[in-house]
Write an enzyme that holds these catalytic residues in place. Structure first.
Site, mmCIF file in Angstrom:
data_model
loop_
_atom_site.group_PDB
_atom_site.id
_atom_site.type_symbol
_atom_site.label_atom_id
_atom_site.label_comp_id
_atom_site.label_asym_id
_atom_site.label_seq_id
_atom_site.Cartn_x
_atom_site.Cartn_y
_atom_site.Cartn_z
ATOM 1 N N SER A 1 0.739 -1.094 0.494
ATOM 2 C CA SER A 1 -0.390 0.114 0.337
ATOM 3 C C SER A 1 0.683 1.471 -0.148
ATOM 4 O O SER A 1 1.914 1.399 0.951
ATOM 5 C CB SER A 1 -1.464 -0.188 0.901
ATOM 6 O OG SER A 1 -1.597 1.187 1.352
ATOM 7 N N HIS B 1 -1.252 -1.009 -3.794
ATOM 8 C CA HIS B 1 -2.747 -1.369 -3.658
ATOM 9 C C HIS B 1 -3.294 0.691 -3.001
ATOM 10 O O HIS B 1 -1.559 1.931 -2.692
ATOM 11 C CB HIS B 1 -2.510 -1.810 -1.930
ATOM 12 C CG HIS B 1 -4.190 -0.846 -1.422
ATOM 13 N ND1 HIS B 1 -5.514 -2.365 -2.209
ATOM 14 C CD2 HIS B 1 -4.830 -1.043 -0.491
ATOM 15 C CE1 HIS B 1 -6.188 -1.511 -1.346
ATOM 16 N NE2 HIS B 1 -5.826 -1.626 -0.323
ATOM 17 N N ASP C 1 -5.086 3.748 -1.333
ATOM 18 C CA ASP C 1 -5.718 3.904 -0.149
ATOM 19 C C ASP C 1 -6.874 5.720 -0.913
ATOM 20 O O ASP C 1 -5.990 6.434 -0.378
ATOM 21 C CB ASP C 1 -5.281 4.041 0.780
ATOM 22 C CG ASP C 1 -5.043 2.461 1.294
ATOM 23 O OD1 ASP C 1 -5.991 1.402 1.260
ATOM 24 O OD2 ASP C 1 -3.825 1.819 1.357
ATOM 25 N N MET D 1 -8.990 7.810 -0.117
ATOM 26 C CA MET D 1 -9.738 8.612 1.777
ATOM 27 C C MET D 1 -10.220 9.982 0.852
ATOM 28 O O MET D 1 -9.605 10.520 0.670
ATOM 29 C CB MET D 1 -9.244 9.208 2.564
ATOM 30 C CG MET D 1 -8.433 7.094 2.895
ATOM 31 S SD MET D 1 -7.011 7.138 4.550
ATOM 32 C CE MET D 1 -6.824 6.104 4.644
ATOM 33 N N HIS E 1 -8.954 1.274 -3.309
ATOM 34 C CA HIS E 1 -9.608 1.228 -2.682
ATOM 35 C C HIS E 1 -10.239 2.263 -1.874
ATOM 36 O O HIS E 1 -9.288 3.604 -1.530
ATOM 37 C CB HIS E 1 -8.804 0.400 -1.721
ATOM 38 C CG HIS E 1 -8.946 0.507 0.375
ATOM 39 N ND1 HIS E 1 -8.480 -0.240 1.477
ATOM 40 C CD2 HIS E 1 -10.840 0.292 0.227
ATOM 41 C CE1 HIS E 1 -9.787 0.275 2.121
ATOM 42 N NE2 HIS E 1 -11.436 0.011 1.785
ATOM 43 N N MET F 1 -12.013 5.011 0.251
ATOM 44 C CA MET F 1 -12.809 4.822 1.492
ATOM 45 C C MET F 1 -13.274 6.226 1.209
ATOM 46 O O MET F 1 -12.989 7.331 1.972
ATOM 47 C CB MET F 1 -11.951 5.379 2.766
ATOM 48 C CG MET F 1 -11.425 3.762 2.924
ATOM 49 S SD MET F 1 -9.749 3.436 3.681
ATOM 50 C CE MET F 1 -8.901 3.770 1.727
ATOM 51 N N MET G 1 -12.068 -5.983 6.233
ATOM 52 C CA MET G 1 -10.697 -4.938 6.317
ATOM 53 C C MET G 1 -10.359 -5.793 7.574
ATOM 54 O O MET G 1 -10.667 -6.172 9.209
ATOM 55 C CB MET G 1 -11.033 -3.535 6.606
ATOM 56 C CG MET G 1 -11.763 -2.778 5.561
ATOM 57 S SD MET G 1 -10.412 -2.342 5.009
ATOM 58 C CE MET G 1 -9.428 -1.711 5.501
ATOM 59 N N ASP H 1 -6.933 -6.207 4.720
ATOM 60 C CA ASP H 1 -6.358 -4.931 4.365
ATOM 61 C C ASP H 1 -5.677 -4.693 5.944
ATOM 62 O O ASP H 1 -6.879 -4.724 6.506
ATOM 63 C CB ASP H 1 -7.070 -4.040 3.708
ATOM 64 C CG ASP H 1 -6.183 -3.195 3.550
ATOM 65 O OD1 ASP H 1 -5.518 -2.836 3.833
ATOM 66 O OD2 ASP H 1 -6.670 -1.724 2.862
HETATM 67 C C1 DX5 Z 1 -5.946 1.465 5.860
HETATM 68 C C2 DX5 Z 1 -6.016 1.383 5.095
HETATM 69 C C3 DX5 Z 1 -4.796 0.404 4.476
HETATM 70 C C4 DX5 Z 1 -3.846 0.364 4.923
HETATM 71 C C5 DX5 Z 1 -2.961 -0.412 5.854
HETATM 72 O O1 DX5 Z 1 -6.836 2.197 6.141
HETATM 73 O O2 DX5 Z 1 -6.741 1.029 3.838
HETATM 74 O O3 DX5 Z 1 -4.284 -0.236 2.962
HETATM 75 O O4 DX5 Z 1 -2.700 0.959 4.122
HETATM 76 O O5 DX5 Z 1 -1.885 -0.117 5.956
HETATM 77 P P1 DX5 Z 1 -1.011 -0.866 7.101
HETATM 78 O O6 DX5 Z 1 -0.553 -2.713 6.239
HETATM 79 O O7 DX5 Z 1 -0.135 -0.115 7.973
HETATM 80 O O8 DX5 Z 1 -1.730 -1.535 8.605
HETATM 81 ZN ZN ZN Z 2 -6.464 0.250 2.208
#
Ligand code: DX5
Ligand code: ZN
Length: 223
Positions: free
Chosen positions: A10, A35, A37, A39, A68, A70, A139, A177
């Site tokens: 990620s 990956h 993220d 947000m 992903h 969010m 998750m 994740d």
């Molecule tokens: C969390 C994200 C993850 C994050 C995971 O909100 O969706 O993808 O990058 O990070 P680690 O592996 O550090 O928990």
């Molecule tokens: Zn993620």
């Protein structure tokens, strides 16, 4: 059933000032997907990347981009993310009214359709749309930040998710994740996950390439 293991670093945890180096390192380590993220500061209390980042990464790598979302109303991002080069588009069912419609639209746009379930979201949210899924994301932390600890109880939910997919003969990746490290990955794999996101474990390590290999090795040992 896809039984091959996918390791998906990620980039949330990467040093963005050295993004190209970070991508090159995990490619060298044999990462399968990247990956990303996304947000929006509303669905989760943090703000990160948009389609521009996906387009930037698309120029830096041939690895499939696992996006992903969010965000609230993920439907607003389906076409921009497809144009930017996303391979997988995963969203949360609480974020939209018409989950099945969005899953179908994602596939129409040439991406793989993923649904992400928060730790407090029951698996039944995925059950009605299991035939519309290419990926189910469990998750294993509450989303929003990298570097959190793997929640106890996650392995049991992964087992139930695997049973659901098997019962429906679903051709679907089962991704986890949050808090995936060389200490937690083997049990998640044994519970039935086949696709592993890892942020902090990879990018806070002194040798990200080696850490990708190590995560894969931990799964092999328990295969
Ligand atoms: C969390 C994200 C993850 C994050 C995971 O909100 O969706 O993808 O990058 O990070 P680690 O592996 O550090 O928990
Ligand atoms: Zn993620």
């Amino acid at each position: 059933m896809a039984s091959r293991i996918r390791i998906c670093p990620s980039i949330l945890s990467a040093d963005l000032g050295k993004l190209a180096d970070a991508v090159a390192a995990v490619e060298e380590g044999g990462a399968d997907w990247l990956h990303i993220d996304v947000m929006d500061g509303r669905f989760v209390p943090n703000l990160t990347f948009g389609a521009n980042m996906v387009a930037t990464l698309k120029k830096l790598t041939k690895l499939p981009l696992d996006v992903h979302l969010m965000v609230v109303e993920p439907e607003n991002y389906i076409e921009p993310m497809a144009k930017a080069g996303a391979a997988v588009f995963t969203f949360h069912p609480e974020a939209t009214v018409h989950v099945q419609r969005q899953l179908a639209h994602i596939r129409e746009q040439g991406m793989q359709a993923g649904l992400a379930l928060n730790p407090g979201t029951p698996l039944t949210a995925a059950e009605e749309v299991v035939k519309d899924l290419d990926l189910l994301l469990i998750m294993t932390v509450n989303p929003g930040f990298g570097g959190q600890s793997y929640l106890p109880g996650s392995n049991e939910k992964i087992q139930r998710s695997r049973a659901l997919l098997t019962a429906h003969r679903a051709q679907c990746f089962l991704e986890v994740d949050g808090g995936i490290t060389n200490k937690t990955i083997a049990a998640a794999h044994q519970a039935g996950a086949d696709t592993f996101v890892a942020g902090n474990a990879v990018f806070a390590s002194a040798d990200p390439a080696r850490e990708v290999q190590e995560l894969r090795r931990r799964c092999m040992v328990t295969a």
